[in-house]
Design a protein around this motif. Sequence first.
Motif, PDB file in Angstrom:
ATOM      1  N   THR A 233     -67.909  27.174 -24.388  1.00 15.65           N
ATOM      2  CA  THR A 233     -67.730  28.474 -25.033  1.00 15.65           C
ATOM      3  C   THR A 233     -68.409  28.476 -26.401  1.00 15.65           C
ATOM      4  O   THR A 233     -69.493  29.022 -26.563  1.00 15.65           O
ATOM      5  N   GLU A 234     -67.790  27.881 -27.380  1.00 12.78           N
ATOM      6  CA  GLU A 234     -68.387  27.772 -28.718  1.00 12.78           C
ATOM      7  C   GLU A 234     -68.393  26.300 -29.123  1.00 12.78           C
ATOM      8  O   GLU A 234     -67.447  25.565 -28.843  1.00 12.78           O
ATOM      9  N   ALA A 235     -69.461  25.873 -29.803  1.00 12.16           N
ATOM     10  CA  ALA A 235     -69.541  24.478 -30.254  1.00 12.16           C
ATOM     11  C   ALA A 235     -70.631  24.335 -31.300  1.00 12.16           C
ATOM     12  O   ALA A 235     -71.682  24.967 -31.202  1.00 12.16           O
ATOM     13  N   ALA A 236     -70.382  23.494 -32.277  1.00 10.36           N
ATOM     14  CA  ALA A 236     -71.426  23.154 -33.237  1.00 10.36           C
ATOM     15  C   ALA A 236     -72.493  22.322 -32.537  1.00 10.36           C
ATOM     16  O   ALA A 236     -72.263  21.746 -31.466  1.00 10.36           O
ATOM     17  N   ARG A 237     -73.642  22.230 -33.147  1.00 15.29           N
ATOM     18  CA  ARG A 237     -74.758  21.516 -32.522  1.00 15.29           C
ATOM     19  C   ARG A 237     -74.422  20.040 -32.300  1.00 15.29           C
ATOM     20  O   ARG A 237     -74.791  19.444 -31.294  1.00 15.29           O
ATOM     21  N   LYS A 238     -73.724  19.427 -33.257  1.00 14.47           N
ATOM     22  CA  LYS A 238     -73.270  18.045 -33.115  1.00 14.47           C
ATOM     23  C   LYS A 238     -71.757  18.055 -33.088  1.00 14.47           C
ATOM     24  O   LYS A 238     -71.110  18.382 -34.075  1.00 14.47           O
ATOM     25  N   SER A 239     -71.176  17.706 -31.937  1.00 14.24           N
ATOM     26  CA  SER A 239     -69.729  17.794 -31.792  1.00 14.24           C
ATOM     27  C   SER A 239     -69.284  17.012 -30.575  1.00 14.24           C
ATOM     28  O   SER A 239     -70.093  16.589 -29.746  1.00 14.24           O
ATOM     29  N   GLY A 240     -67.959  16.837 -30.450  1.00 16.87           N
ATOM     30  CA  GLY A 240     -67.400  16.190 -29.273  1.00 16.87           C
ATOM     31  C   GLY A 240     -67.687  16.977 -28.013  1.00 16.87           C
ATOM     32  O   GLY A 240     -67.856  16.406 -26.929  1.00 16.87           O
ATOM     33  N   THR A 241     -67.750  18.306 -28.156  1.00 14.97           N
ATOM     34  CA  THR A 241     -68.083  19.147 -27.002  1.00 14.97           C
ATOM     35  C   THR A 241     -69.447  18.768 -26.443  1.00 14.97           C
ATOM     36  O   THR A 241     -69.631  18.633 -25.231  1.00 14.97           O
ATOM     37  N   MET A 242     -70.402  18.596 -27.322  1.00 14.29           N
ATOM     38  CA  MET A 242     -71.749  18.271 -26.867  1.00 14.29           C
ATOM     39  C   MET A 242     -71.813  16.878 -26.259  1.00 14.29           C
ATOM     40  O   MET A 242     -72.619  16.613 -25.365  1.00 14.29           O
ATOM     41  N   SER A 243     -70.926  15.964 -26.707  1.00 10.49           N
ATOM     42  CA  SER A 243     -70.890  14.642 -26.078  1.00 10.49           C
ATOM     43  C   SER A 243     -70.357  14.741 -24.657  1.00 10.49           C
ATOM     44  O   SER A 243     -70.811  14.007 -23.762  1.00 10.49           O
ATOM     45  N   THR A 244     -69.419  15.658 -24.420  1.00 12.29           N
ATOM     46  CA  THR A 244     -68.931  15.880 -23.059  1.00 12.29           C
ATOM     47  C   THR A 244     -70.050  16.411 -22.179  1.00 12.29           C
ATOM     48  O   THR A 244     -70.184  16.023 -21.009  1.00 12.29           O
ATOM     49  N   VAL A 245     -70.855  17.311 -22.739  1.00 11.37           N
ATOM     50  CA  VAL A 245     -71.997  17.849 -21.992  1.00 11.37           C
ATOM     51  C   VAL A 245     -72.972  16.735 -21.627  1.00 11.37           C
ATOM     52  O   VAL A 245     -73.503  16.698 -20.514  1.00 11.37           O
ATOM     53  N   GLU A 246     -73.186  15.805 -22.549  1.00 15.52           N
ATOM     54  CA  GLU A 246     -74.078  14.681 -22.254  1.00 15.52           C
ATOM     55  C   GLU A 246     -73.557  13.867 -21.073  1.00 15.52           C
ATOM     56  O   GLU A 246     -74.322  13.460 -20.193  1.00 15.52           O
ATOM     57  N   HIS A 247     -72.243  13.620 -21.051  1.00 12.52           N
ATOM     58  CA  HIS A 247     -71.644  12.934 -19.900  1.00 12.52           C
ATOM     59  C   HIS A 247     -71.886  13.740 -18.620  1.00 12.52           C
ATOM     60  O   HIS A 247     -72.251  13.186 -17.580  1.00 12.52           O
ATOM     61  N   ALA A 248     -71.667  15.051 -18.709  1.00 13.83           N
ATOM     62  CA  ALA A 248     -71.815  15.910 -17.534  1.00 13.83           C
ATOM     63  C   ALA A 248     -73.250  15.879 -17.010  1.00 13.83           C
ATOM     64  O   ALA A 248     -73.480  15.832 -15.796  1.00 13.83           O
ATOM     65  N   LEU A 249     -74.210  15.904 -17.916  1.00 16.13           N
ATOM     66  CA  LEU A 249     -75.609  15.838 -17.498  1.00 16.13           C
ATOM     67  C   LEU A 249     -75.909  14.504 -16.837  1.00 16.13           C
ATOM     68  O   LEU A 249     -76.635  14.439 -15.834  1.00 16.13           O
ATOM     69  N   ASP A 250     -75.341  13.437 -17.371  1.00 16.95           N
ATOM     70  CA  ASP A 250     -75.516  12.114 -16.763  1.00 16.95           C
ATOM     71  C   ASP A 250     -74.953  12.090 -15.346  1.00 16.95           C
ATOM     72  O   ASP A 250     -75.449  11.372 -14.479  1.00 16.95           O
ATOM     73  N   HIS A 251     -73.910  12.890 -15.121  1.00 18.84           N
ATOM     74  CA  HIS A 251     -73.258  12.926 -13.808  1.00 18.84           C
ATOM     75  C   HIS A 251     -73.876  13.964 -12.882  1.00 18.84           C
ATOM     76  O   HIS A 251     -73.391  14.164 -11.756  1.00 18.84           O
ATOM     77  N   GLY A 252     -74.898  14.684 -13.380  1.00 20.00           N
ATOM     78  CA  GLY A 252     -75.550  15.681 -12.540  1.00 20.00           C
ATOM     79  C   GLY A 252     -74.753  16.953 -12.353  1.00 20.00           C
ATOM     80  O   GLY A 252     -74.942  17.677 -11.367  1.00 20.00           O
ATOM     81  N   LYS A 253     -73.888  17.279 -13.296  1.00 18.58           N
ATOM     82  CA  LYS A 253     -73.068  18.482 -13.183  1.00 18.58           C
ATOM     83  C   LYS A 253     -73.819  19.708 -13.709  1.00 18.58           C
ATOM     84  O   LYS A 253     -74.653  19.615 -14.599  1.00 18.58           O
ATOM     85  N   ASP A 254     -73.491  20.874 -13.148  1.00 19.35           N
ATOM     86  CA  ASP A 254     -74.045  22.130 -13.644  1.00 19.35           C
ATOM     87  C   ASP A 254     -73.380  22.501 -14.962  1.00 19.35           C
ATOM     88  O   ASP A 254     -72.158  22.400 -15.105  1.00 19.35           O
ATOM     89  N   ILE A 255     -74.190  22.940 -15.919  1.00 19.54           N
ATOM     90  CA  ILE A 255     -73.691  23.336 -17.231  1.00 19.54           C
ATOM     91  C   ILE A 255     -73.854  24.844 -17.391  1.00 19.54           C
ATOM     92  O   ILE A 255     -74.943  25.385 -17.235  1.00 19.54           O
ATOM     93  N   PHE A 256     -72.748  25.524 -17.681  1.00 20.17           N
ATOM     94  CA  PHE A 256     -72.752  26.955 -17.988  1.00 20.17           C
ATOM     95  C   PHE A 256     -72.364  27.105 -19.451  1.00 20.17           C
ATOM     96  O   PHE A 256     -71.483  26.393 -19.944  1.00 20.17           O
ATOM     97  N   THR A 257     -73.000  28.019 -20.139  1.00 20.79           N
ATOM     98  CA  THR A 257     -72.666  28.183 -21.547  1.00 20.79           C
ATOM     99  C   THR A 257     -72.626  29.665 -21.923  1.00 20.79           C
ATOM    100  O   THR A 257     -73.380  30.478 -21.379  1.00 20.79           O
ATOM    101  N   VAL A 258     -71.729  29.992 -22.826  1.00 17.43           N
ATOM    102  CA  VAL A 258     -71.553  31.364 -23.281  1.00 17.43           C
ATOM    103  C   VAL A 258     -72.551  31.644 -24.393  1.00 17.43           C
ATOM    104  O   VAL A 258     -72.479  31.019 -25.461  1.00 17.43           O
ATOM    105  N   PRO A 259     -73.509  32.544 -24.199  1.00 16.03           N
ATOM    106  CA  PRO A 259     -74.456  32.869 -25.275  1.00 16.03           C
ATOM    107  C   PRO A 259     -73.696  33.446 -26.468  1.00 16.03           C
ATOM    108  O   PRO A 259     -72.695  34.147 -26.309  1.00 16.03           O
TER     109      PRO A 259
END
Length: 295
Positions: A233-259
């Motif tokens: 939903t909302e996240a700073a450029r460097k944050s724990g949220t973005m680290s979760t996204v990095e894990h998700a990308l490593d796992h091949g998960k689809d990422i959806f984000t709220v503009p």
Amino acid sequence: MELTEKERRLLALHYVFPVPLNRLGKLFEIDPDLDQLFTYRAKELAELLNIPMAKAFKLKENLQRNMDTPYDELYERHAIFPIPFTHSLYPEKLHLLIDPPAVLYAKGHLQLLTDRWYIAIIGSRKATAYSKKALELIVPPLVENNAVIVSGLAKGADAMAHEAALEYGGKTIAVLGHGLFHLYPKENAKLAAEIVEKQLILTEYPPYMKPERWTFPMRNRIISGLSDAVVVTEAARKSGTMSTVEHALDHGKDIFTVPGPITSALSAGPNQLLDEGAKPIWSGFQIVEMLAFNR
């Protein structure tokens, strides 16, 4: 919950040495059922677990001191259900991690681990009303299609995700970065109690473990590992949220984000993800359609 003798021995080891499964690989190679767990010399433990001798001596001492402790029975008294990696309730998707949890500790309704779809919804601890409005459009279609909402019970976007799942009559799993005898943050005590009563809380840490700075990034890989897709939903450029996204990308998960508006610092993370190829989301039906197509 019925556990095998091997699983009970694993609980004893994990209580005093709570590490991911990959750290135990060499031990399981030579002792698959942990038959010799309480008889290893400190030198052997140091070699098998790749730990210093001082730590190995301490580990051997703790194992021998607690070798007769019925951990499963003690956990049951607190309505905590330990789920070793060999148990049928252990989520298959977590086996795909490089460092799967050796044991999960659950409190609440275990049947939530047998559902079909899991969607992680994450974001900033400082999330604004914009995240809440976005979830009003994203969560109801997911609930209607029996998706389980997964998040981390943190302040802000995590709490909003759990609350939205409950408000719309859905299901949710909260993944903690500490043991079940603790709660962080304290402000979410009421929400945590409601999730335990009606939903499910999970952690890879034994009940006594307190929250630490390093435990939350570890928690994030479980959130993404459990899920079929991740919504930011909302996240700073460097944050724990973005680290979760990095894990998700490593796992091949689809990422959806709220503009978000370019004037908001909390839209910097989502907008960056859009630039890098994440899917913009304005309705939960987008995720439903994607998951239905992929299956």
